[in-house]
Enzyme design. Sequence first.
Site, mmCIF file in Angstrom:
data_model
loop_
_atom_site.group_PDB
_atom_site.id
_atom_site.type_symbol
_atom_site.label_atom_id
_atom_site.label_comp_id
_atom_site.label_asym_id
_atom_site.label_seq_id
_atom_site.Cartn_x
_atom_site.Cartn_y
_atom_site.Cartn_z
ATOM 1 N N ASN A 1 83.006 33.026 35.881
ATOM 2 C CA ASN A 1 84.177 33.904 35.838
ATOM 3 C C ASN A 1 84.744 34.052 37.252
ATOM 4 O O ASN A 1 84.105 34.632 38.119
ATOM 5 C CB ASN A 1 83.741 35.267 35.278
ATOM 6 N N CYS B 1 91.039 40.527 36.372
ATOM 7 C CA CYS B 1 91.078 39.185 35.768
ATOM 8 C C CYS B 1 92.389 38.928 35.017
ATOM 9 O O CYS B 1 92.656 37.793 34.624
ATOM 10 C CB CYS B 1 89.879 38.983 34.859
ATOM 11 N N HIS C 1 91.365 33.907 29.713
ATOM 12 C CA HIS C 1 90.513 34.218 30.866
ATOM 13 C C HIS C 1 89.118 33.641 30.619
ATOM 14 O O HIS C 1 88.576 33.731 29.520
ATOM 15 C CB HIS C 1 90.445 35.735 31.062
HETATM 16 N N1 COA Z 1 68.903 36.323 31.813
HETATM 17 C C1 COA Z 1 68.005 36.687 30.897
HETATM 18 N N2 COA Z 1 68.075 37.834 30.210
HETATM 19 C C2 COA Z 1 69.102 38.644 30.482
HETATM 20 C C3 COA Z 1 70.069 38.336 31.432
HETATM 21 C C4 COA Z 1 69.932 37.131 32.112
HETATM 22 N N3 COA Z 1 70.818 36.720 33.067
HETATM 23 N N4 COA Z 1 70.985 39.329 31.459
HETATM 24 C C5 COA Z 1 70.588 40.246 30.563
HETATM 25 N N5 COA Z 1 69.447 39.821 29.964
HETATM 26 C C6 COA Z 1 68.662 40.496 28.945
HETATM 27 C C7 COA Z 1 68.955 41.965 28.838
HETATM 28 O O1 COA Z 1 68.191 42.670 29.804
HETATM 29 C C8 COA Z 1 68.515 42.266 27.428
HETATM 30 O O2 COA Z 1 67.112 42.390 27.418
HETATM 31 P P1 COA Z 1 66.417 43.461 26.448
HETATM 32 O O3 COA Z 1 66.813 43.033 25.060
HETATM 33 O O4 COA Z 1 64.981 43.288 26.744
HETATM 34 O O5 COA Z 1 66.972 44.796 26.828
HETATM 35 C C9 COA Z 1 68.837 40.972 26.676
HETATM 36 O O6 COA Z 1 69.025 39.956 27.671
HETATM 37 C C10 COA Z 1 70.096 41.033 25.849
HETATM 38 O O7 COA Z 1 71.081 41.620 26.613
HETATM 39 P P2 COA Z 1 72.458 41.937 26.005
HETATM 40 O O8 COA Z 1 73.189 42.829 26.957
HETATM 41 O O9 COA Z 1 72.298 42.370 24.578
HETATM 42 O O10 COA Z 1 73.139 40.498 25.974
HETATM 43 P P3 COA Z 1 74.559 40.125 25.474
HETATM 44 O O11 COA Z 1 74.450 39.216 24.338
HETATM 45 O O12 COA Z 1 75.462 41.320 25.342
HETATM 46 O O13 COA Z 1 75.109 39.282 26.719
HETATM 47 C C11 COA Z 1 76.583 39.504 28.583
HETATM 48 C C12 COA Z 1 75.244 39.906 27.983
HETATM 49 C C13 COA Z 1 76.738 40.200 29.933
HETATM 50 C C14 COA Z 1 76.563 38.001 28.814
HETATM 51 C C15 COA Z 1 77.727 39.869 27.615
HETATM 52 O O14 COA Z 1 77.590 41.212 27.216
HETATM 53 C C16 COA Z 1 79.082 39.681 28.229
HETATM 54 O O15 COA Z 1 79.496 38.572 28.505
HETATM 55 N N6 COA Z 1 79.834 40.771 28.406
HETATM 56 C C17 COA Z 1 81.158 40.671 28.983
HETATM 57 C C18 COA Z 1 81.034 40.459 30.474
HETATM 58 C C19 COA Z 1 82.345 40.092 31.090
HETATM 59 O O16 COA Z 1 83.095 39.344 30.550
HETATM 60 N N7 COA Z 1 82.597 40.641 32.286
HETATM 61 C C20 COA Z 1 83.769 40.349 33.048
HETATM 62 C C21 COA Z 1 84.993 40.873 32.412
HETATM 63 S S1 COA Z 1 86.404 40.342 33.281
#
Ligand code: COA
Length: 348
Positions: free
Chosen positions: A290, A136, A260
């Site tokens: 993304n 990215c 990004h």
């Molecule tokens: N819908 C509903 N629930 C979801 C879900 C979805 N699409 N994806 C994950 N969950 C759940 C998880 O299973 C977790 O459940 P649990 O509490 O029962 O275990 C809960 O939501 C919270 O998950 P968590 O990982 O704490 O959420 P978060 O606030 O960290 O958000 C991301 C998750 C992926 C959105 C976030 O971590 C993120 O954006 N990370 C960076 C990703 C990124 O930028 N990647 C590309 C880089 S170039």
Amino acid sequence: MAPMAPNRGSAITGWAMALPPTIVTNEDLSRYLDTSDSWIVDRTGIRERRVIYGPFAPRPADPLTWTSPPMGIGTTASLAIEAGRKALDAAHLGAEDIDLLILCTTTPDQAVPATSSVVQSALGLHCAAFDLNAACAGFVYGLVTAASFITGGAHRVLVIGSETLSRIVDWTDRETAVLFGDGAGAVVVEEVPGDSSLLGWDVGVDGQLQPILYADHGGSLQMVGKEVFRRAVRATVESSQAAMERAKVTPDDIALFVPHQANSRIIEAACARLEIPIERAAVMLDRTGNTSSASIPLALCEAVDAGRVADGDLILMSGFGAGMTWASAVWRWCSDPFQDCAERPASG
Ligand code: COA
């Protein structure tokens, strides 16, 4: 290519985007994944994305078992070709004017050859071409590389970020399927009289972090979301600060911040730490998700077309991605550097 010359400036003189027609909303996803529009919007800011591959692509048969590309509907190359052709038109340049094509992508259509070969041929270019995979951060890596080639003798470089992440997403995995989309953005970076528009830059990678975001050949994207989030904020802030320091500017000098487009909470956290008002950030991810190396040129094109920058304004672009890579650049905007002066130099 022309011989090397000192003090060769560069400017972006053409820009364009390409998006596949198929829109997948959060509602569409929540019909077969255990997710919801409110979860996706609250945690990511994404409302919809454009896709070529996957369960929502126009194709017959069972969504979750469908994997091969629908013929004629699109590829990383076809998005790049569309964006590249439009950027050349916008710059009022022909294929013969381009000295180098840099195709930034983390989703090439084939293992061999580079997708840039396909794009070079389709655009009728007769120049050097290569793929650049810095995930990215790829587009900003490409921009810095283009400016360096211009310093070294090239007249005009076409830089394209193009991705079909829908091909490497596991559409049954709610933790990644909701995040990504497809698209392409292209710019023409051109030799101009005077100083370079690239005032300061910072590129890097921490290869020890590759296990937190990767896809094997034939596999799907694997991600440790929370860790990527934490590292992404830090990389964006530190790399942006390094680029601004080298450019000898402060956040107050930045008219437009093009981060990004991965998660609106990452953008908000970076803006807060950089002390750049969120109103100055370009945000397009609500409609694209993304799109990896396409995300910064897409958001840049949209902001420029909306009239958010004037000539002389400073733009800060900053990307991070799998690797983990990062890249930031401070760019002085000047869309028509030839308006007050003689003709453009002939192609080399
Ligand atoms: N819908 C509903 N629930 C979801 C879900 C979805 N699409 N994806 C994950 N969950 C759940 C998880 O299973 C977790 O459940 P649990 O509490 O029962 O275990 C809960 O939501 C919270 O998950 P968590 O990982 O704490 O959420 P978060 O606030 O960290 O958000 C991301 C998750 C992926 C959105 C976030 O971590 C993120 O954006 N990370 C960076 C990703 C990124 O930028 N990647 C590309 C880089 S170039």
